[in-house]
Design a protein around this motif. Structure first.
Motif, PDB file in Angstrom:
ATOM      1  N   ILE A   1       0.830  -1.207   0.000  1.00  0.00           N
ATOM      2  CA  ILE A   1       0.000   0.000   0.000  1.00  0.00           C
ATOM      3  C   ILE A   1       0.868   1.261   0.000  1.00  0.00           C
ATOM      4  O   ILE A   1       0.604   2.205  -0.744  1.00  0.00           O
ATOM      5  CB  ILE A   1      -0.967  -0.019   1.219  1.00  0.00           C
ATOM      6  CG1 ILE A   1      -2.107  -1.009   0.939  1.00  0.00           C
ATOM      7  CG2 ILE A   1      -1.489   1.367   1.544  1.00  0.00           C
ATOM      8  CD1 ILE A   1      -3.066  -1.219   2.100  1.00  0.00           C
ATOM      9  N   ALA A   2       1.936   1.253   0.800  1.00  0.00           N
ATOM     10  CA  ALA A   2       2.833   2.411   0.862  1.00  0.00           C
ATOM     11  C   ALA A   2       3.524   2.629  -0.488  1.00  0.00           C
ATOM     12  O   ALA A   2       3.721   3.766  -0.921  1.00  0.00           O
ATOM     13  CB  ALA A   2       3.860   2.231   1.975  1.00  0.00           C
ATOM     14  N   THR A   3       3.876   1.532  -1.168  1.00  0.00           N
ATOM     15  CA  THR A   3       4.518   1.616  -2.486  1.00  0.00           C
ATOM     16  C   THR A   3       3.565   2.224  -3.515  1.00  0.00           C
ATOM     17  O   THR A   3       3.986   2.991  -4.387  1.00  0.00           O
ATOM     18  CB  THR A   3       4.958   0.215  -2.956  1.00  0.00           C
ATOM     19  OG1 THR A   3       5.692  -0.413  -1.909  1.00  0.00           O
ATOM     20  CG2 THR A   3       5.819   0.290  -4.199  1.00  0.00           C
TER      21      THR A   3
ATOM     22  N   VAL B   1       1.216   4.442  -2.967  1.00  0.00           N
ATOM     23  CA  VAL B   1       1.167   5.895  -2.740  1.00  0.00           C
ATOM     24  C   VAL B   1       2.448   6.541  -3.283  1.00  0.00           C
ATOM     25  O   VAL B   1       2.391   7.569  -3.958  1.00  0.00           O
ATOM     26  CB  VAL B   1       0.964   6.235  -1.251  1.00  0.00           C
ATOM     27  CG1 VAL B   1       0.957   7.736  -1.027  1.00  0.00           C
ATOM     28  CG2 VAL B   1      -0.349   5.624  -0.737  1.00  0.00           C
ATOM     29  N   ASP B   2       3.594   5.910  -3.029  1.00  0.00           N
ATOM     30  CA  ASP B   2       4.867   6.413  -3.568  1.00  0.00           C
ATOM     31  C   ASP B   2       4.809   6.519  -5.093  1.00  0.00           C
ATOM     32  O   ASP B   2       5.157   7.557  -5.659  1.00  0.00           O
ATOM     33  CB  ASP B   2       6.029   5.466  -3.199  1.00  0.00           C
ATOM     34  CG  ASP B   2       6.446   5.588  -1.744  1.00  0.00           C
ATOM     35  OD1 ASP B   2       6.111   6.609  -1.115  1.00  0.00           O
ATOM     36  OD2 ASP B   2       7.112   4.665  -1.237  1.00  0.00           O
TER      37      ASP B   2
ATOM     38  N   ALA C   1       2.239   6.666  -7.130  1.00  0.00           N
ATOM     39  CA  ALA C   1       1.285   7.699  -7.569  1.00  0.00           C
ATOM     40  C   ALA C   1       1.896   9.087  -7.418  1.00  0.00           C
ATOM     41  O   ALA C   1       1.835   9.913  -8.337  1.00  0.00           O
ATOM     42  CB  ALA C   1      -0.007   7.594  -6.758  1.00  0.00           C
ATOM     43  N   GLU C   2       2.520   9.343  -6.265  1.00  0.00           N
ATOM     44  CA  GLU C   2       3.072  10.668  -5.995  1.00  0.00           C
ATOM     45  C   GLU C   2       4.265  10.985  -6.895  1.00  0.00           C
ATOM     46  O   GLU C   2       4.381  12.101  -7.402  1.00  0.00           O
ATOM     47  CB  GLU C   2       3.471  10.780  -4.516  1.00  0.00           C
ATOM     48  CG  GLU C   2       2.275  10.987  -3.590  1.00  0.00           C
ATOM     49  CD  GLU C   2       1.640  12.350  -3.822  1.00  0.00           C
ATOM     50  OE1 GLU C   2       0.462  12.361  -4.234  1.00  0.00           O
ATOM     51  OE2 GLU C   2       2.311  13.374  -3.621  1.00  0.00           O
TER      52      GLU C   2
ATOM     53  N   ARG D   1       2.958  11.720 -10.479  1.00  0.00           N
ATOM     54  CA  ARG D   1       2.214  12.973 -10.520  1.00  0.00           C
ATOM     55  C   ARG D   1       3.145  14.192 -10.389  1.00  0.00           C
ATOM     56  O   ARG D   1       2.974  15.199 -11.059  1.00  0.00           O
ATOM     57  CB  ARG D   1       1.246  12.956  -9.324  1.00  0.00           C
ATOM     58  CG  ARG D   1       0.006  13.771  -9.430  1.00  0.00           C
ATOM     59  CD  ARG D   1      -0.909  13.454  -8.247  1.00  0.00           C
ATOM     60  NE  ARG D   1      -0.277  13.707  -6.963  1.00  0.00           N
ATOM     61  CZ  ARG D   1      -0.109  14.929  -6.440  1.00  0.00           C
ATOM     62  NH1 ARG D   1      -0.512  15.988  -7.098  1.00  0.00           N
ATOM     63  NH2 ARG D   1       0.452  15.073  -5.260  1.00  0.00           N
ATOM     64  N   ARG D   2       4.139  14.091  -9.512  1.00  0.00           N
ATOM     65  CA  ARG D   2       4.993  15.234  -9.241  1.00  0.00           C
ATOM     66  C   ARG D   2       6.142  15.379 -10.219  1.00  0.00           C
ATOM     67  O   ARG D   2       6.549  16.482 -10.568  1.00  0.00           O
ATOM     68  CB  ARG D   2       5.567  15.149  -7.822  1.00  0.00           C
ATOM     69  CG  ARG D   2       4.533  15.507  -6.746  1.00  0.00           C
ATOM     70  CD  ARG D   2       5.015  15.067  -5.386  1.00  0.00           C
ATOM     71  NE  ARG D   2       6.405  15.389  -5.156  1.00  0.00           N
ATOM     72  CZ  ARG D   2       6.830  16.464  -4.488  1.00  0.00           C
ATOM     73  NH1 ARG D   2       5.969  17.302  -3.989  1.00  0.00           N
ATOM     74  NH2 ARG D   2       8.110  16.661  -4.309  1.00  0.00           N
TER      75      ARG D   2
ATOM     76  N   VAL E   1      -5.506  12.708  -9.029  1.00  0.00           N
ATOM     77  CA  VAL E   1      -6.119  11.592  -8.320  1.00  0.00           C
ATOM     78  C   VAL E   1      -7.623  11.829  -8.303  1.00  0.00           C
ATOM     79  O   VAL E   1      -8.082  12.853  -7.809  1.00  0.00           O
ATOM     80  CB  VAL E   1      -5.565  11.506  -6.883  1.00  0.00           C
ATOM     81  CG1 VAL E   1      -6.300  10.447  -6.080  1.00  0.00           C
ATOM     82  CG2 VAL E   1      -4.066  11.221  -6.915  1.00  0.00           C
TER      83      VAL E   1
ATOM     84  N   ILE F   1      -9.818   7.564  -4.204  1.00  0.00           N
ATOM     85  CA  ILE F   1      -9.006   6.646  -3.410  1.00  0.00           C
ATOM     86  C   ILE F   1      -9.965   5.847  -2.542  1.00  0.00           C
ATOM     87  O   ILE F   1     -10.868   6.414  -1.934  1.00  0.00           O
ATOM     88  CB  ILE F   1      -8.019   7.402  -2.497  1.00  0.00           C
ATOM     89  CG1 ILE F   1      -7.166   8.393  -3.300  1.00  0.00           C
ATOM     90  CG2 ILE F   1      -7.126   6.438  -1.747  1.00  0.00           C
ATOM     91  CD1 ILE F   1      -6.244   9.255  -2.433  1.00  0.00           C
ATOM     92  N   ALA F   2      -9.802   4.541  -2.501  1.00  0.00           N
ATOM     93  CA  ALA F   2     -10.674   3.722  -1.661  1.00  0.00           C
ATOM     94  C   ALA F   2      -9.845   2.733  -0.863  1.00  0.00           C
ATOM     95  O   ALA F   2      -8.829   2.229  -1.333  1.00  0.00           O
ATOM     96  CB  ALA F   2     -11.677   2.978  -2.529  1.00  0.00           C
ATOM     97  N   ILE F   3     -10.265   2.488   0.378  1.00  0.00           N
ATOM     98  CA  ILE F   3      -9.614   1.454   1.166  1.00  0.00           C
ATOM     99  C   ILE F   3     -10.615   0.322   1.405  1.00  0.00           C
ATOM    100  O   ILE F   3     -11.819   0.523   1.290  1.00  0.00           O
ATOM    101  CB  ILE F   3      -9.076   1.989   2.518  1.00  0.00           C
ATOM    102  CG1 ILE F   3     -10.200   2.550   3.379  1.00  0.00           C
ATOM    103  CG2 ILE F   3      -8.002   3.038   2.294  1.00  0.00           C
ATOM    104  CD1 ILE F   3      -9.738   2.930   4.786  1.00  0.00           C
TER     105      ILE F   3
ATOM    106  N   LEU G   1      -5.851  -0.998  -0.947  1.00  0.00           N
ATOM    107  CA  LEU G   1      -5.946   0.415  -1.329  1.00  0.00           C
ATOM    108  C   LEU G   1      -6.065   0.488  -2.845  1.00  0.00           C
ATOM    109  O   LEU G   1      -5.403  -0.265  -3.561  1.00  0.00           O
ATOM    110  CB  LEU G   1      -4.692   1.177  -0.884  1.00  0.00           C
ATOM    111  CG  LEU G   1      -4.622   2.664  -1.259  1.00  0.00           C
ATOM    112  CD1 LEU G   1      -5.507   3.507  -0.351  1.00  0.00           C
ATOM    113  CD2 LEU G   1      -3.186   3.183  -1.161  1.00  0.00           C
TER     114      LEU G   1
ATOM    115  N   ILE H   1      -6.117   3.413  -5.953  1.00  0.00           N
ATOM    116  CA  ILE H   1      -5.953   4.823  -6.332  1.00  0.00           C
ATOM    117  C   ILE H   1      -6.284   4.972  -7.814  1.00  0.00           C
ATOM    118  O   ILE H   1      -5.644   4.327  -8.651  1.00  0.00           O
ATOM    119  CB  ILE H   1      -4.511   5.321  -6.087  1.00  0.00           C
ATOM    120  CG1 ILE H   1      -4.102   5.112  -4.622  1.00  0.00           C
ATOM    121  CG2 ILE H   1      -4.364   6.798  -6.477  1.00  0.00           C
ATOM    122  CD1 ILE H   1      -2.639   5.463  -4.343  1.00  0.00           C
TER     123      ILE H   1
END
Lengths: 95, 95
Positions: A43-45, A47-48, A50-51, A54-55, A63, A66-68, A88, A90
């Protein structure tokens, strides 16, 4: 990393592998939407990935949702309870 | 685990510690809303804590918003670049 159209399953590779998969998927021109799916520690990967995308790479990627959730996995051998694992999702769209 | 009103910062304790913090916060009667904030690897723990609380303890708790982001941390000694770390925020409301 498995793939189906517009969906990228995040596993335990470094985030950059998935960033590449997202960019490839979006540049294929089939869709301007991509969904990342992850469970457990991955899950943490997600988010990494996606960010970073995007950046650093696709500035007009936003985005959209987002659903959990929780997935029940079958019991391991020798255990008699199912295991619950968090998930998760995204969803991102390129304008 | 630090606390400010209605906000629970997720660190590297087991998810159950944060589940307890969420339940305590919501039963204090001050607010029916609670926000979980996590960064880096703790992001997966935040999702675990939210899901466990919602499924096992407070059935009428709903996720009202989820946001991801990036925080710039100052460079470690001997390095000259800031480090980017992913963040996750989960807002939940009890009906």
């Amino acid at each position: 990393m498995s793939k189906q159209s517009g969906v990228i399953f995040i596993g335990n590779k470094p985030p950059m592998s998935y960033v590449l998969a997202i960019i490839t998927d979006l540049s294929s021109g089939k869709s301007n939407e991509v969904t990342l799916k992850a469970r457990g520690r991955a899950i943490a990967t997600a988010v990494d990935a996606a960010e970073i995308t995007r950046r650093r790479f696709i500035k007009d990627l936003t985005v959209t949702s987002i659903a959990i959730g929780t997935e029940e996995l079958p019991a391991r051998e020798g255990e008699n309870r199912t295991r619950a694992v968090s998930t998760l999702e995204i969803k991102m769209t390129k304008k």
